[in-house]
Write an enzyme that holds these catalytic residues in place. Structure first.
Site, PDB file in Angstrom:
ATOM      1  CB  SER A 198      -0.622  -0.036   1.232  1.00 26.35           C
ATOM      2  OG  SER A 198      -1.701   1.196   1.656  1.00 26.35           O
ATOM      3  CE1 TYR A 248      -4.718  -2.400   4.996  1.00 26.79           C
ATOM      4  CE2 TYR A 248      -3.364  -0.160   4.842  1.00 26.79           C
ATOM      5  CZ  TYR A 248      -4.294  -1.269   4.193  1.00 26.79           C
ATOM      6  OH  TYR A 248      -4.341  -1.538   2.753  1.00 26.79           O
TER       7      TYR A 248
HETATM    8  N1  LIG Z   1      -8.564   0.066  -1.713  1.00 25.02           N
HETATM    9  C1  LIG Z   1      -7.599   0.682  -1.291  1.00 25.02           C
HETATM   10  O1  LIG Z   1      -7.498   1.806  -1.185  1.00 25.02           O
HETATM   11  C2  LIG Z   1      -6.321   0.088  -0.995  1.00 25.02           C
HETATM   12  C3  LIG Z   1      -5.064   0.667  -0.960  1.00 25.02           C
HETATM   13  C4  LIG Z   1      -3.856   0.086  -0.631  1.00 25.02           C
HETATM   14  C5  LIG Z   1      -3.887  -1.385  -0.569  1.00 25.02           C
HETATM   15  N2  LIG Z   1      -5.085  -2.001  -0.554  1.00 25.02           N
HETATM   16  C6  LIG Z   1      -4.909  -3.456  -0.831  1.00 25.02           C
HETATM   17  O2  LIG Z   1      -5.364  -4.185  -1.572  1.00 25.02           O
HETATM   18  C7  LIG Z   1      -6.289  -5.303  -1.210  1.00 25.02           C
HETATM   19  C8  LIG Z   1      -7.637  -5.841  -1.604  1.00 25.02           C
HETATM   20  O3  LIG Z   1      -8.446  -4.570  -0.877  1.00 25.02           O
HETATM   21  P1  LIG Z   1      -9.576  -3.931  -1.422  1.00 25.02           P
HETATM   22  O4  LIG Z   1      -9.548  -2.482  -1.372  1.00 25.02           O
HETATM   23  O5  LIG Z   1     -10.023  -4.437  -2.728  1.00 25.02           O
HETATM   24  O6  LIG Z   1     -10.734  -4.173  -0.353  1.00 25.02           O
HETATM   25  P2  LIG Z   1     -12.215  -5.291  -0.284  1.00 25.02           P
HETATM   26  O7  LIG Z   1     -12.916  -4.793  -1.358  1.00 25.02           O
HETATM   27  O8  LIG Z   1     -12.611  -5.405   1.119  1.00 25.02           O
HETATM   28  O9  LIG Z   1     -11.503  -6.762  -0.548  1.00 25.02           O
HETATM   29  C9  LIG Z   1     -10.792  -7.494   0.368  1.00 25.02           C
HETATM   30  C10 LIG Z   1     -10.890  -8.869  -0.272  1.00 25.02           C
HETATM   31  O10 LIG Z   1     -10.050  -9.627   0.794  1.00 25.02           O
HETATM   32  C11 LIG Z   1     -10.621 -10.772   1.104  1.00 25.02           C
HETATM   33  N3  LIG Z   1     -10.593 -11.146   2.696  1.00 25.02           N
HETATM   34  C12 LIG Z   1     -10.411 -10.489   3.669  1.00 25.02           C
HETATM   35  N4  LIG Z   1     -10.100 -11.257   4.746  1.00 25.02           N
HETATM   36  C13 LIG Z   1     -10.035 -12.419   4.161  1.00 25.02           C
HETATM   37  C14 LIG Z   1      -9.844 -13.854   4.579  1.00 25.02           C
HETATM   38  N5  LIG Z   1      -9.487 -14.055   5.942  1.00 25.02           N
HETATM   39  N6  LIG Z   1      -9.563 -15.052   3.878  1.00 25.02           N
HETATM   40  C15 LIG Z   1      -9.858 -14.506   2.654  1.00 25.02           C
HETATM   41  N7  LIG Z   1     -10.165 -13.337   1.943  1.00 25.02           N
HETATM   42  C16 LIG Z   1     -10.178 -12.487   2.738  1.00 25.02           C
HETATM   43  C17 LIG Z   1     -12.155 -10.226   0.830  1.00 25.02           C
HETATM   44  O11 LIG Z   1     -13.091 -11.506   0.721  1.00 25.02           O
HETATM   45  P3  LIG Z   1     -14.132 -12.041   1.689  1.00 25.02           P
HETATM   46  O12 LIG Z   1     -14.854 -11.340   2.604  1.00 25.02           O
HETATM   47  O13 LIG Z   1     -15.116 -12.922   0.648  1.00 25.02           O
HETATM   48  O14 LIG Z   1     -13.041 -13.321   2.379  1.00 25.02           O
HETATM   49  C18 LIG Z   1     -11.916  -9.615  -0.209  1.00 25.02           C
HETATM   50  O15 LIG Z   1     -12.247 -10.113  -1.290  1.00 25.02           O
HETATM   51  C19 LIG Z   1      -5.976  -5.650   0.311  1.00 25.02           C
HETATM   52  O16 LIG Z   1      -4.714  -6.298   0.748  1.00 25.02           O
HETATM   53  C20 LIG Z   1      -5.714  -4.000   0.779  1.00 25.02           C
HETATM   54  O17 LIG Z   1      -4.868  -3.853   1.938  1.00 25.02           O
HETATM   55  C21 LIG Z   1      -6.126  -1.503  -0.878  1.00 25.02           C
END
Ligand SMILES: NC(=O)c1ccc[n+]([C@@H]2O[C@H](COP(=O)([O-])OP(=O)(O)OC[C@H]3O[C@@H](n4cnc5c(N)ncnc54)[C@H](OP(=O)(O)O)[C@@H]3O)[C@@H](O)[C@H]2O)c1
Length: 254
Positions: A139, A152
């Site tokens: 991130s 985080y």
């Molecule tokens: N959006 C941003 O601004 C941003 C910025 C920097 C980094 N990121 C990173 O990008 C990644 C994806 O995040 P996102 O923004 O797309 O958020 P999101 O829509 O909440 O997606 C998170 C995903 O992780 C899965 N997940 C969470 N806990 C899990 C577990 N215990 N086992 C299996 N799957 C799990 C969820 O699926 P289920 O609930 O179905 O398990 C969901 O598919 C994360 O690592 C986040 O830290 C995001």
């Protein structure tokens, strides 16, 4: 990493960046399997996207990781890309234990132990493939701290250093380590983030990511333009200003 011709498992792709990236990579000539805990969402994804595979997995549970890896590799012995996407992001108040301890433990388990256990489950298989990639997901907050999410930020900084270290260990092998460093992107990661003016539209982010993979197949980090403000503050010498701006523009940190 080549932009096409891969077989890719993305645990953490039932929503957000993972799902959008999965769909885009599938249209680019890759076989993609998405993973996550929510079985009903996995069923919906399978129905709406013929061609995309699904696998239930809870990356906080070592037995679930082992079982998912066995099932995915049995069905896809040509799997050559693992994207450790699953992550959670929670606000914390570190002035009292009840404000952060449970959240901190859950965040470390999902965001740091999860990728470590996933890599352990797949590394021997990936090393047996002629051309393989582990894509980690850090991130912009790995490089500049958001006040409200200490654990985080810490887990993402750890993912950055893990990626750097693994790349050294795997140098000369068939496995490349590629770190995806998203800026704030409009997903459901935190409440309100999907509509935040400070976050990048999801489609724009994924389009830029796929373009970077296509044009820079040997890159070690995927950095869209929007993340460079956070990523290079220290190198530019304006780190203090970056941290101040990051924490003033939105108290919830998006
Ligand atoms: N959006 C941003 O601004 C941003 C910025 C920097 C980094 N990121 C990173 O990008 C990644 C994806 O995040 P996102 O923004 O797309 O958020 P999101 O829509 O909440 O997606 C998170 C995903 O992780 C899965 N997940 C969470 N806990 C899990 C577990 N215990 N086992 C299996 N799957 C799990 C969820 O699926 P289920 O609930 O179905 O398990 C969901 O598919 C994360 O690592 C986040 O830290 C995001």
């Amino acid at each position: 990493m080549d932009i096409s011709g891969n077989t890719i498992f993305i645990p953490g792709a039932t929503s957000g960046i993972g799902l959008a990236l999965a769909r885009e990579l599938a249209t680019r000539g890759n076989t993609v399997i998405v993973g996550g805990r929510r079985a009903e969402i996995l069923d919906e994804i399978a129905a709406a996207n013929p061609g995309i595979g699904t696998q239930r997995i809870d990356t906080t549970d070592p037995a679930s990781i082992t079982e998912a890896a066995r099932t995915v590799l049995e069905a896809h012995p040509d799997l050559n890309v693992l994207i450790t996407m699953a992550g959670i992001m929670r606000s914390e108040d570190w002035t009292t234990p009840s404000g952060f301890l449970d959240t901190a433990e859950a965040t470390v388990t999902t965001n740091l132990l999860g990728p470590i256990r996933l890599i352990a489950a797949f590394i021997e298989h990936l090393r047996s493939m002629p051309d393989a990639t582990i894509m980690t997901v850090s991130s912009g907050l790995a490089f500049a701290p958001l006040r409200v999410t200490p654990t985080y930020n810490a887990t993402k900084a750890a993912i950055h250093m893990l990626s750097e270290s693994l790349r050294l260990q795997l140098a000369g092998s068939s496995v490349s380590v590629l770190e995806l460093e998203p800026p704030s992107v409009r997903t459901g990661l935190m409440p309100g983030q999907e509509t935040s003016d400070f976050a990048m539209p999801l489609e724009d982010f994924v389009a830029e990511v796929v373009d970077l993979i296509a044009t820079q197949p040997d890159a070690t980090e995927i950095q869209v333009e929007n993340v460079k403000f956070l990523r290079y503050g220290e190198a530019r010498g304006d780190y203090d200003q970056v941290v101040a701006t990051l924490n003033s523009r939105d108290p919830h940190g998006r």
